[in-house]
Design an enzyme around this catalytic site. Structure first.
Site, PDB file in Angstrom:
ATOM      1  N   GLU A   1       0.831  -1.206   0.000  1.00 62.80           N
ATOM      2  CA  GLU A   1       0.000   0.000   0.000  1.00 62.80           C
ATOM      3  C   GLU A   1       0.864   1.253   0.000  1.00 62.80           C
ATOM      4  O   GLU A   1       2.047   1.219   0.316  1.00 62.80           O
ATOM      5  CB  GLU A   1      -0.924   0.024   1.213  1.00 62.80           C
ATOM      6  CG  GLU A   1      -0.295  -0.393   2.536  1.00 62.80           C
ATOM      7  CD  GLU A   1       0.828   0.462   3.033  1.00 62.80           C
ATOM      8  OE1 GLU A   1       0.732   1.701   2.908  1.00 62.80           O
ATOM      9  OE2 GLU A   1       1.813  -0.075   3.559  1.00 62.80           O
TER      10      GLU A   1
ATOM     11  N   GLU B   1       4.721  -0.361   1.232  1.00 62.44           N
ATOM     12  CA  GLU B   1       4.751  -0.576  -0.219  1.00 62.44           C
ATOM     13  C   GLU B   1       4.870  -2.051  -0.603  1.00 62.44           C
ATOM     14  O   GLU B   1       5.085  -2.381  -1.761  1.00 62.44           O
ATOM     15  CB  GLU B   1       5.906   0.183  -0.886  1.00 62.44           C
ATOM     16  CG  GLU B   1       5.873   1.675  -0.745  1.00 62.44           C
ATOM     17  CD  GLU B   1       7.057   2.350  -1.434  1.00 62.44           C
ATOM     18  OE1 GLU B   1       7.569   1.813  -2.442  1.00 62.44           O
ATOM     19  OE2 GLU B   1       7.494   3.416  -0.949  1.00 62.44           O
TER      20      GLU B   1
END
Length: 348
Positions: free
Chosen positions: A168, A311
């Site tokens: 994310e 991420e």
């Protein structure tokens, strides 16, 4: 969301066949620990002991969070678009690490304030509302974001992807994630709220205060995960919850990253408990809630390295470990080939 009813248990015969293959390899029984368990779990997911992880994709859900206006982050909300574009362009941290392990990276706009070129557009709305004053989103929006995540798994499965890494990007999402975690874990914000991308002690106090206010204002129903998600969560959290549910529907293993991903996995398990069998834990994040969330789900993570980048960077590090375990799993280094006696399993 109706697809969830199609989820069925793991294939026990495939798991047993995988465990038998492990036990035939010339090494002490279970000596690769969690890696053996995860390979056998994948066998149960795909319904075959012939595990193949050759085609893999990291799905990075990008979204903005209205709670940023409460000054709970070190960076402004505009950083979401900058980093998301870098992921789409192939230059961000996750791309650099994923390239090392032959992982394709997919940047998804699940709810950013802006539109970025090169991303898969699954935008539910232009960011969430400020959870300190009201619900982050409607229940319909939460379900739409979950559905988008499930659709992505369906499409990747049809493309032959064998394993998915969740990730994310969204400034302010550790605040949303901590708020959801407080409710799911029944813990006070002081117990599980971390500094996110970097906050001073004063900033951390402000963040905790905002989370308390968000829970008081929204009165989420703990026994209704969609209610909790819609009132306190983010579109990235909802999208990743869809990835985990989709992994169970389409029988593709999905790797949990850090605390935000673990919150999403917990939401998915609250929606459908069976879907936890289709998840793989990768690491324990530095964020306080990470370990507690994995324990609640019932999963153990093989990596404990103090990671907190996000991420999907922690999750992607699981893949080379699985690759190495698979190399042993598929080797001819067996008791039979070496003409030596197998180890015997004793009950402790």
């Amino acid at each position: 969301m109706d697809r969830i009813c199609k989820i069925t248990p793991l294939d026990k015969s495939a798991i047993l066949a995988s465990e038998e293959r492990w036990n035939s390899i010339a090494k002490p029984l279970g000596s690769l620990g969690l890696l053996e368990e995860q390979i056998s779990k994948i066998a149960g997911i795909i319904g075959s002991p012939d595990v193949d992880l050759s085609k893999r994709t990291a799905v990075i859900m990008c979204a903005d969070n209205g709670v940023v206006c409460e000054n709970v982050t070190q960076s402004p909300s505009g950083v979401t678009a900058v980093v998301a574009k870098a992921v789409a362009d192939g230059t961000s941290n996750i791309n650099i690490m994923a390239d090392c392990f032959n992982v394709r990276t997919m940047a998804v706009d699940i709810g950013m304030n802006t539109d970025a070129f090169g991303m898969l557009r699954k935008k539910t709305a232009f960011g969430t509302n400020n959870i300190a004053v009201g619900a982050a989103m409607t229940e319909e929006q939460a379900k739409a974001a979950i559905t988008a995540g499930m659709d992505i798994v369906r499409d990747l499965s049809e493309q032959g992807v064998k394993i998915i890494v969740s990730g994310e990007m969204g400034i302010g999402n550790t605040t949303s994630a901590a708020a959801v975690a407080c409710v799911l874990l029944d813990k006070a914000p002081e117990e599980i709220t971390g500094r996110g991308a970097g906050l001073s002690s004063e900033g951390l106090k402000r963040k905790i205060s905002v989370i308390k206010r968000a829970i008081e204002v929204n009165t989420p129903k703990k026994d209704n995960p969609i209610d909790v998600l819609s009132k306190l969560g983010g579109f990235d959290i909802a999208g990743m919850a869809g990835l985990f549910l989709g992994g169970a529907v389409y029988r593709v293993p999905v790797v949990i990253d850090g605390v935000i991903s673990a919150v999403s996995a917990s939401v998915a398990v609250e929606i459908c408990p069976l879907c936890k069998d289709f998840m793989l834990a990768s690491h324990i994040s530095e964020e306080p809630a990470s370990k507690l969330l994995l324990e609640k789900i019932g999963l153990k993570a093989p990596i404990n390295a103090g990671l907190r980048l996000g991420e999907g960077t922690g999750a992607v590090l699981l893949l080379p470990m699985l690759d190495a375990a698979l190399a042993v799993y598929n080797s001819s280094h067996s008791f039979e080939k070496l003409s030596i006696e197998r180890y015997t399993k004793f009950i402790r």
